[in-house]
Design a protein around this motif. Structure first.
Motif, PDB file in Angstrom:
ATOM      1  N   LEU A  66       0.836  -1.200   0.000  1.00 38.37           N
ATOM      2  CA  LEU A  66       0.000   0.000   0.000  1.00 38.37           C
ATOM      3  C   LEU A  66       0.868   1.245   0.000  1.00 38.37           C
ATOM      4  O   LEU A  66       1.811   1.350   0.781  1.00 38.37           O
ATOM      5  N   SER A  67       0.535   2.201  -0.861  1.00 39.83           N
ATOM      6  CA  SER A  67       1.271   3.456  -0.934  1.00 39.83           C
ATOM      7  C   SER A  67       0.295   4.612  -1.057  1.00 39.83           C
ATOM      8  O   SER A  67      -0.651   4.547  -1.837  1.00 39.83           O
ATOM      9  N   GLY A  68       0.511   5.662  -0.256  1.00 43.38           N
ATOM     10  CA  GLY A  68      -0.308   6.869  -0.333  1.00 43.38           C
ATOM     11  C   GLY A  68       0.607   8.074  -0.416  1.00 43.38           C
ATOM     12  O   GLY A  68       1.625   8.140   0.278  1.00 43.38           O
ATOM     13  N   ASN A  69       0.255   9.047  -1.258  1.00 37.08           N
ATOM     14  CA  ASN A  69       1.148  10.162  -1.484  1.00 37.08           C
ATOM     15  C   ASN A  69       0.358  11.438  -1.743  1.00 37.08           C
ATOM     16  O   ASN A  69      -0.580  11.426  -2.516  1.00 37.08           O
ATOM     17  N   ALA A 127      -4.162  13.360   1.109  1.00 37.81           N
ATOM     18  CA  ALA A 127      -4.403  11.922   0.974  1.00 37.81           C
ATOM     19  C   ALA A 127      -4.809  11.355   2.332  1.00 37.81           C
ATOM     20  O   ALA A 127      -4.165  11.621   3.339  1.00 37.81           O
ATOM     21  N   ILE A 128      -5.892  10.599   2.363  1.00 43.69           N
ATOM     22  CA  ILE A 128      -6.366   9.979   3.594  1.00 43.69           C
ATOM     23  C   ILE A 128      -6.351   8.469   3.389  1.00 43.69           C
ATOM     24  O   ILE A 128      -7.024   7.946   2.499  1.00 43.69           O
ATOM     25  N   ALA A 188      -0.160  13.800   4.348  1.00 36.49           N
ATOM     26  CA  ALA A 188      -1.219  12.794   4.309  1.00 36.49           C
ATOM     27  C   ALA A 188      -1.624  12.381   5.720  1.00 36.49           C
ATOM     28  O   ALA A 188      -0.959  12.720   6.692  1.00 36.49           O
ATOM     29  N   VAL A 189      -2.690  11.618   5.814  1.00 36.36           N
ATOM     30  CA  VAL A 189      -3.174  11.092   7.092  1.00 36.36           C
ATOM     31  C   VAL A 189      -3.275   9.572   6.962  1.00 36.36           C
ATOM     32  O   VAL A 189      -3.912   9.068   6.035  1.00 36.36           O
ATOM     33  N   LEU A 190      -2.623   8.860   7.876  1.00 35.53           N
ATOM     34  CA  LEU A 190      -2.673   7.402   7.894  1.00 35.53           C
ATOM     35  C   LEU A 190      -3.251   6.945   9.226  1.00 35.53           C
ATOM     36  O   LEU A 190      -2.749   7.304  10.284  1.00 35.53           O
ATOM     37  N   GLY A 200       7.591  13.168   5.483  1.00 39.27           N
ATOM     38  CA  GLY A 200       6.934  14.457   5.307  1.00 39.27           C
ATOM     39  C   GLY A 200       6.088  14.812   6.509  1.00 39.27           C
ATOM     40  O   GLY A 200       6.430  14.502   7.635  1.00 39.27           O
ATOM     41  N   GLN A 201       4.968  15.426   6.272  1.00 40.86           N
ATOM     42  CA  GLN A 201       4.081  15.867   7.342  1.00 40.86           C
ATOM     43  C   GLN A 201       2.938  14.882   7.565  1.00 40.86           C
ATOM     44  O   GLN A 201       1.849  15.261   7.967  1.00 40.86           O
TER      45      GLN A 201
END
Length: 108
Positions: free
Chosen positions: A14-17, A21-22, A48-50, A73-74
């Motif tokens: 899984l990758s989020g960028n 991005a939530i 993003a928020v994970l 990052g943030q």
């Protein structure tokens, strides 16, 4: 939900960028996922928020950083309930988890 034996450059399963991005993951197992660069199971970057809720990351592997999970990052990371990260391997930093914060912020 189960992610097994996936392979990618970043975030084996899984990758989020990106800003806004939530990524919400609940009751999920990440097993034997591999990333060549970083984040064996999960990679999230940017503003993003994970959220991981009652999930497991097991036997993740990377040649880079964060054998189980890597965030940069943030990214805001929230762990809810029973989150297990075990038996992961990294040739860089963070065998289980790498969290790199470029800018910190307080949450009220």
């Amino acid at each position: 939900c189960t992610f097994v034996d996936n392979v990618a450059s970043k975030g084996g399963a899984l990758s989020g960028n990106g800003e806004g991005a939530i990524v919400e993951v609940g009751w999920t197992v990440f097993h034997r996922n591999i990333a060549f660069s970083e984040g064996g199971g999960i990679f999230v970057t940017g503003a993003a928020v994970l959220t991981l809720n009652n999930s497991k990351i097991v036997n993740g592997m990377t040649d880079g950083d964060g054998g189980g999970m890597s965030t940069r990052g943030q990214t805001v990371v929230t762990l809810v309930g029973n989150v297990v990260i075990s038996d992961c391997e990294s040739k860089g930093m963070g065998g289980g988890v790498l969290v790199e914060i470029l800018k910190s912020r307080s949450v009220p």
